[in-house]
Design a protein around this motif. Structure first.
Motif, PDB file in Angstrom:
ATOM      1  N   SER A 173       2.133   6.526  11.639  1.00 40.91           N
ATOM      2  CA  SER A 173       1.035   5.651  11.214  1.00 40.91           C
ATOM      3  C   SER A 173       1.358   4.187  11.465  1.00 40.91           C
ATOM      4  O   SER A 173       2.446   3.794  11.717  1.00 40.91           O
ATOM      5  N   SER A 193      -4.307   2.268  -2.418  1.00 39.91           N
ATOM      6  CA  SER A 193      -3.515   2.375  -1.187  1.00 39.91           C
ATOM      7  C   SER A 193      -4.402   2.640   0.021  1.00 39.91           C
ATOM      8  O   SER A 193      -4.086   2.216   1.137  1.00 39.91           O
ATOM      9  N   GLY A 212      -3.021   8.821   4.304  1.00 41.03           N
ATOM     10  CA  GLY A 212      -2.817   8.614   2.868  1.00 41.03           C
ATOM     11  C   GLY A 212      -3.014   9.876   2.050  1.00 41.03           C
ATOM     12  O   GLY A 212      -2.180  10.223   1.212  1.00 41.03           O
ATOM     13  N   LYS A 223       4.314   9.235   8.032  1.00 38.88           N
ATOM     14  CA  LYS A 223       4.618   7.808   7.844  1.00 38.88           C
ATOM     15  C   LYS A 223       5.055   7.182   9.177  1.00 38.88           C
ATOM     16  O   LYS A 223       4.646   6.068   9.516  1.00 38.88           O
ATOM     17  N   SER A 261       0.821  -1.213   0.000  1.00 38.56           N
ATOM     18  CA  SER A 261       0.000   0.000   0.000  1.00 38.56           C
ATOM     19  C   SER A 261       0.852   1.259   0.000  1.00 38.56           C
ATOM     20  O   SER A 261       0.502   2.255  -0.640  1.00 38.56           O
ATOM     21  N   TRP A 262       1.969   1.210   0.720  1.00 40.34           N
ATOM     22  CA  TRP A 262       2.835   2.386   0.770  1.00 40.34           C
ATOM     23  C   TRP A 262       3.501   2.626  -0.579  1.00 40.34           C
ATOM     24  O   TRP A 262       3.678   3.785  -0.988  1.00 40.34           O
ATOM     25  N   ILE A 286      -4.345   2.007   4.205  1.00 41.98           N
ATOM     26  CA  ILE A 286      -3.803   3.186   4.881  1.00 41.98           C
ATOM     27  C   ILE A 286      -4.964   4.106   5.240  1.00 41.98           C
ATOM     28  O   ILE A 286      -5.833   4.363   4.405  1.00 41.98           O
TER      29      ILE A 286
END
Length: 104
Positions: free
Chosen positions: A104, A49, A58, A101, A2-3, A53
Motif C-alpha cells: 500500500s 484510519s 484498511g 501494508k 492513520s496506520w 488508507i
C-alpha cells in the motif's frame, strides 16, 4: 498516524471479542459494557484510519488483526485447543497483513 489508528482499531476489536466471550451471551453486565466500549472504539479508530488508507487495505488489515488476535487469545487465555496447524494458519494471516501494508 492513520496506520497507528488502524492497528489500535484491530486491538480494540480483539478486546471486544474477548469481552464478548466473557459476557456469556450478554448475561454479565460489566463484560457486556466493555464489549460495547471496545467495539465502539474499534469502529471509531477504523473510520478515522480510512480517511487516508484505502478501504481495501484498511478493512483487510483490521479484519486480519482481529481474526489472528482472537485465535491467539482463544488458545492462550480461554484454553481453546492448541494445534500447530492453527498457528501456521494464523501465521499466514499475519504474513498477509504485512504484505498488504507493504503493497500500500
Amino acid at each position: 498516524m492513520s496506520w497507528i489508528l488502524l492497528v489500535l482499531a484491530g486491538f480494540m476489536e480483539i478486546g471486544g471479542v474477548t469481552f464478548l466471550k466473557l459476557s456469556e451471551g450478554f448475561s454479565k453486565l460489566k463484560p457486556s459494557l466493555f464489549f460495547v466500549l471496545f467495539m465502539g472504539l474499534s469502529f471509531i479508530f477504523l473510520s478515522m484510519s480510512l480517511k487516508e488508507i484505502p478501504i481495501s487495505i484498511g478493512y483487510g488489515i483490521w479484519t486480519g488483526i482481529g481474526a489472528a488476535g482472537s485465535v491467539l487469545i482463544g488458545m492462550f487465555a480461554f484454553n481453546d485447543p492448541k494445534d500447530y496447524r492453527k498457528l501456521a494458519l494464523v501465521s499466514g494471516i499475519i504474513i498477509s497483513i504485512i504484505g498488504l501494508k507493504l503493497v500500500s
